[in-house]
Motif scaffolding. Structure first.
Motif, PDB file in Angstrom:
ATOM      1  N   ASP A  54       0.964  -1.290   0.164  1.00  0.00           N
ATOM      2  CA  ASP A  54       0.127  -0.020  -0.006  1.00  0.00           C
ATOM      3  C   ASP A  54       0.890   1.365  -0.047  1.00  0.00           C
ATOM      4  O   ASP A  54       0.439   2.204  -0.556  1.00  0.00           O
ATOM      5  CB  ASP A  54      -0.970   0.161   1.303  1.00  0.00           C
ATOM      6  N   PHE A  57       2.117   2.079  -3.417  1.00  0.00           N
ATOM      7  CA  PHE A  57       0.999   2.753  -4.314  1.00  0.00           C
ATOM      8  C   PHE A  57       0.933   3.968  -4.018  1.00  0.00           C
ATOM      9  O   PHE A  57       0.930   5.061  -4.867  1.00  0.00           O
ATOM     10  CB  PHE A  57      -0.375   1.822  -4.145  1.00  0.00           C
ATOM     11  N   TYR A  80       4.766   2.327  -8.855  1.00  0.00           N
ATOM     12  CA  TYR A  80       3.366   1.451  -9.151  1.00  0.00           C
ATOM     13  C   TYR A  80       3.796   0.031  -9.443  1.00  0.00           C
ATOM     14  O   TYR A  80       2.996  -0.954  -9.123  1.00  0.00           O
ATOM     15  CB  TYR A  80       2.598   1.968 -10.461  1.00  0.00           C
ATOM     16  N   GLU A  88      -0.532  -5.230  -4.565  1.00  0.00           N
ATOM     17  CA  GLU A  88      -1.284  -4.255  -4.614  1.00  0.00           C
ATOM     18  C   GLU A  88      -2.296  -4.308  -6.135  1.00  0.00           C
ATOM     19  O   GLU A  88      -1.609  -3.915  -6.805  1.00  0.00           O
ATOM     20  CB  GLU A  88      -0.537  -3.148  -4.279  1.00  0.00           C
ATOM     21  N   LYS A  89      -3.359  -4.415  -5.829  1.00  0.00           N
ATOM     22  CA  LYS A  89      -4.379  -4.574  -6.984  1.00  0.00           C
ATOM     23  C   LYS A  89      -4.403  -3.439  -7.753  1.00  0.00           C
ATOM     24  O   LYS A  89      -4.585  -3.580  -9.254  1.00  0.00           O
ATOM     25  CB  LYS A  89      -5.730  -5.186  -6.790  1.00  0.00           C
ATOM     26  N   GLN A  90      -4.808  -2.372  -7.338  1.00  0.00           N
ATOM     27  CA  GLN A  90      -4.855  -1.174  -8.057  1.00  0.00           C
ATOM     28  C   GLN A  90      -3.653  -0.649  -8.750  1.00  0.00           C
ATOM     29  O   GLN A  90      -3.673  -0.127  -9.903  1.00  0.00           O
ATOM     30  CB  GLN A  90      -5.275   0.178  -6.986  1.00  0.00           C
ATOM     31  N   SER A  91      -2.533  -1.196  -8.385  1.00  0.00           N
ATOM     32  CA  SER A  91      -1.336  -0.807  -9.054  1.00  0.00           C
ATOM     33  C   SER A  91      -1.156  -1.419 -10.460  1.00  0.00           C
ATOM     34  O   SER A  91      -0.546  -1.043 -11.546  1.00  0.00           O
ATOM     35  CB  SER A  91      -0.066  -1.276  -8.322  1.00  0.00           C
ATOM     36  N   ALA A  93      -3.641  -2.006 -12.605  1.00  0.00           N
ATOM     37  CA  ALA A  93      -4.545  -1.203 -13.524  1.00  0.00           C
ATOM     38  C   ALA A  93      -3.525   0.150 -13.898  1.00  0.00           C
ATOM     39  O   ALA A  93      -3.284   0.649 -14.904  1.00  0.00           O
ATOM     40  CB  ALA A  93      -5.735  -0.616 -12.979  1.00  0.00           C
ATOM     41  N   GLU A  94      -2.747   0.653 -12.606  1.00  0.00           N
ATOM     42  CA  GLU A  94      -1.916   1.717 -12.915  1.00  0.00           C
ATOM     43  C   GLU A  94      -0.686   1.866 -13.962  1.00  0.00           C
ATOM     44  O   GLU A  94      -0.517   2.411 -14.588  1.00  0.00           O
ATOM     45  CB  GLU A  94      -1.585   2.271 -11.461  1.00  0.00           C
ATOM     46  N   ARG A 119      -6.408  -7.333 -14.699  1.00  0.00           N
ATOM     47  CA  ARG A 119      -6.998  -6.410 -13.877  1.00  0.00           C
ATOM     48  C   ARG A 119      -8.414  -6.913 -13.813  1.00  0.00           C
ATOM     49  O   ARG A 119      -9.191  -6.960 -12.663  1.00  0.00           O
ATOM     50  CB  ARG A 119      -6.753  -4.962 -13.876  1.00  0.00           C
ATOM     51  N   ASN A 123     -11.421  -8.763 -10.613  1.00  0.00           N
ATOM     52  CA  ASN A 123     -12.700  -8.192  -9.854  1.00  0.00           C
ATOM     53  C   ASN A 123     -13.725  -9.216  -9.831  1.00  0.00           C
ATOM     54  O   ASN A 123     -13.874  -9.881 -10.395  1.00  0.00           O
ATOM     55  CB  ASN A 123     -13.160  -6.941 -10.592  1.00  0.00           C
TER      56      ASN A 123
END
Length: 123
Positions: A54, A57, A80, A88-91, A93-94, A119, A123
């Motif tokens: 985290d 990110f 990222y 870290e999942k959002q990373s 997509a980034e 990604r 979900n």
């Protein structure tokens, strides 16, 4: 009775990188402490260097936006990517977004497509 902040400070001083990350976010956003984005960023960076996903990110976001530190898109991409490698999942997509547009990373739409498709399956 000790406050949560003093317990976190003690844990941080003992080398607990999750405590360092928590303190960093509190300073960065001005929660429980006077807002100090620079101090908060440096604490989060310390946690990111200790491989806290985290923190990686949040450090990347800071480097990308220039909040708390001078903007540096190459370093944003690095953190990222580190966050992605640490789960870290959002990373994910980034990193896909950065590859898609060539922001801080070489433009590569094929890699971007794979990351963004991956990604979506998560979900």
């Amino acid at each position: 009775m000790a406050s949560v902040a003093s317990l976190l400070e003690d844990a941080h001083k003992s080398g607990d990188r999750w405590a360092t990350y928590a303190l960093g976010t509190w300073y960065f956003h001005g929660r429980f402490f006077d807002k100090d984005e620079k101090k908060g960023f440096l604490l989060m960076l310390h946690a990111a260097e200790g491989f806290i996903p985290d923190a990686c990110f949040d450090v990347a976001v800071s480097y990308e936006t220039g909040k708390g530190i001078r903007k540096n898109l190459r370093k944003a991409g690095i953190y990222y990517f580190r966050g992605m490698m640490l789960g870290e999942k959002q990373s994910i997509a980034e990193v896909g977004r950065l590859f898609y547009w060539g922001i801080g990373l070489p433009k590569n739409r094929d890699i971007a497509k794979e990351l963004l498709n991956f990604r979506e399956t998560e979900n």
